[in-house]
Design an enzyme around this catalytic site. Structure first.
Site, PDB file in Angstrom:
ATOM      1  N   HIS A  67      36.158  50.481  39.483  1.00 33.65           N
ATOM      2  CA  HIS A  67      36.453  51.859  39.105  1.00 33.65           C
ATOM      3  C   HIS A  67      35.183  52.687  39.149  1.00 33.65           C
ATOM      4  CE1 HIS A  67      40.492  51.060  37.551  1.00 33.65           C
ATOM      5  NE2 HIS A  67      39.995  49.968  36.994  1.00 33.65           N
ATOM      6  N   HIS A 122      35.980  44.881  37.400  1.00 31.03           N
ATOM      7  CA  HIS A 122      36.539  44.099  36.303  1.00 31.03           C
ATOM      8  C   HIS A 122      37.882  43.548  36.742  1.00 31.03           C
ATOM      9  CE1 HIS A 122      39.448  47.125  34.120  1.00 31.03           C
ATOM     10  NE2 HIS A 122      39.469  47.311  35.419  1.00 31.03           N
ATOM     11  N   CYS A 159      46.250  44.932  38.141  1.00 31.50           N
ATOM     12  CA  CYS A 159      44.977  44.869  37.410  1.00 31.50           C
ATOM     13  C   CYS A 159      44.500  43.440  37.136  1.00 31.50           C
ATOM     14  CB  CYS A 159      45.074  45.655  36.103  1.00 31.50           C
ATOM     15  SG  CYS A 159      45.248  47.424  36.389  1.00 31.50           S
ATOM     16  N   HIS A 213      27.279  49.275  38.547  1.00 36.47           N
ATOM     17  CA  HIS A 213      27.309  48.335  39.668  1.00 36.47           C
ATOM     18  C   HIS A 213      27.247  46.879  39.198  1.00 36.47           C
ATOM     19  CE1 HIS A 213      26.812  51.923  42.068  1.00 36.47           C
ATOM     20  NE2 HIS A 213      27.283  51.220  43.074  1.00 36.47           N
ATOM     21  N   HIS A 269      38.830  44.159  40.912  1.00 34.24           N
ATOM     22  CA  HIS A 269      38.807  45.514  41.453  1.00 34.24           C
ATOM     23  C   HIS A 269      37.747  46.322  40.719  1.00 34.24           C
ATOM     24  CE1 HIS A 269      41.418  45.914  37.915  1.00 34.24           C
ATOM     25  NE2 HIS A 269      41.148  47.220  37.927  1.00 34.24           N
ATOM     26  N   GLU A 272      38.772  55.477  32.848  1.00 28.02           N
ATOM     27  CA  GLU A 272      38.866  54.406  33.834  1.00 28.02           C
ATOM     28  C   GLU A 272      39.288  54.990  35.183  1.00 28.02           C
ATOM     29  OE1 GLU A 272      40.162  50.190  32.896  1.00 28.02           O
ATOM     30  OE2 GLU A 272      41.941  50.999  33.891  1.00 28.02           O
TER      31      GLU A 272
END
Length: 149
Positions: free
Chosen positions: A28, A13, A22, A72, A26, A136
């Site tokens: 998580h 995201h 952010c 994914h 990137h 997150e």
């Protein structure tokens, strides 16, 4: 009685207006905790006897309604036009377009709304979704909880 099942998934995201890192694309390793409330089932001979809901059913419903869709994938806000357009240019890319910026708070709230409809009382034990906690990172999470009536 409250029961909680944890599932994990990976997703990308970005937070387009963020002032720090952010704002970049990137990903998580998210962890999702689904907490249900209900009475313990008391039906002799039933496989769910002694449970609020079988943990395998909690997992199966969360996977089919949410985790398998987000795992994914790149979770992108529909208003983030450059990223939406870029992802659309990638053949077969797994993209989930959202009506909100994919912060932990918004994703937890969206997950709660999606999963609330999935968990239904089938035993007369007043089963209902109480909380969705979305990690997150191991140290940062958001809780979406049922509002008091």
């Amino acid at each position: 009685m409250f029961v909680t099942r944890r599932l994990e998934f990976d997703a990308g995201h970005r937070i387009p207006d963020h002032k720090s890192q952010c704002r970049h694309l990137h990903g998580h390793r998210y962890a999702l905790e689904v907490t249900l409330a209900g009475e313990i089932i008391r039906q002799a001979g039933d496989p769910a006897n002694g449970m609020v809901m079988d943990f395998s059913e909690v997992k199966a419903l969360a996977k089919s309604h949410l985790v398998d869709l987000w795992d994914h994938a790149f979770l992108v806000y529909e208003g983030d036009v450059p990223v939406v357009d870029f992802l659309a240019s990638l053949p077969g890319h797994k993209t989930v377009i959202l009506d909100c910026i994919p912060t932990a708070e918004n994703l937890a709230e969206k997950a709660f709304r999606i999963l609330d409809a999935a968990y239904r009382d089938t035993y007369g034990n007043h089963l209902r979704l109480e909380r969705v906690r979305l990690y997150e990172t191991p140290n940062c999470w958001a809780d979406a909880v049922r509002a008091e009536a």
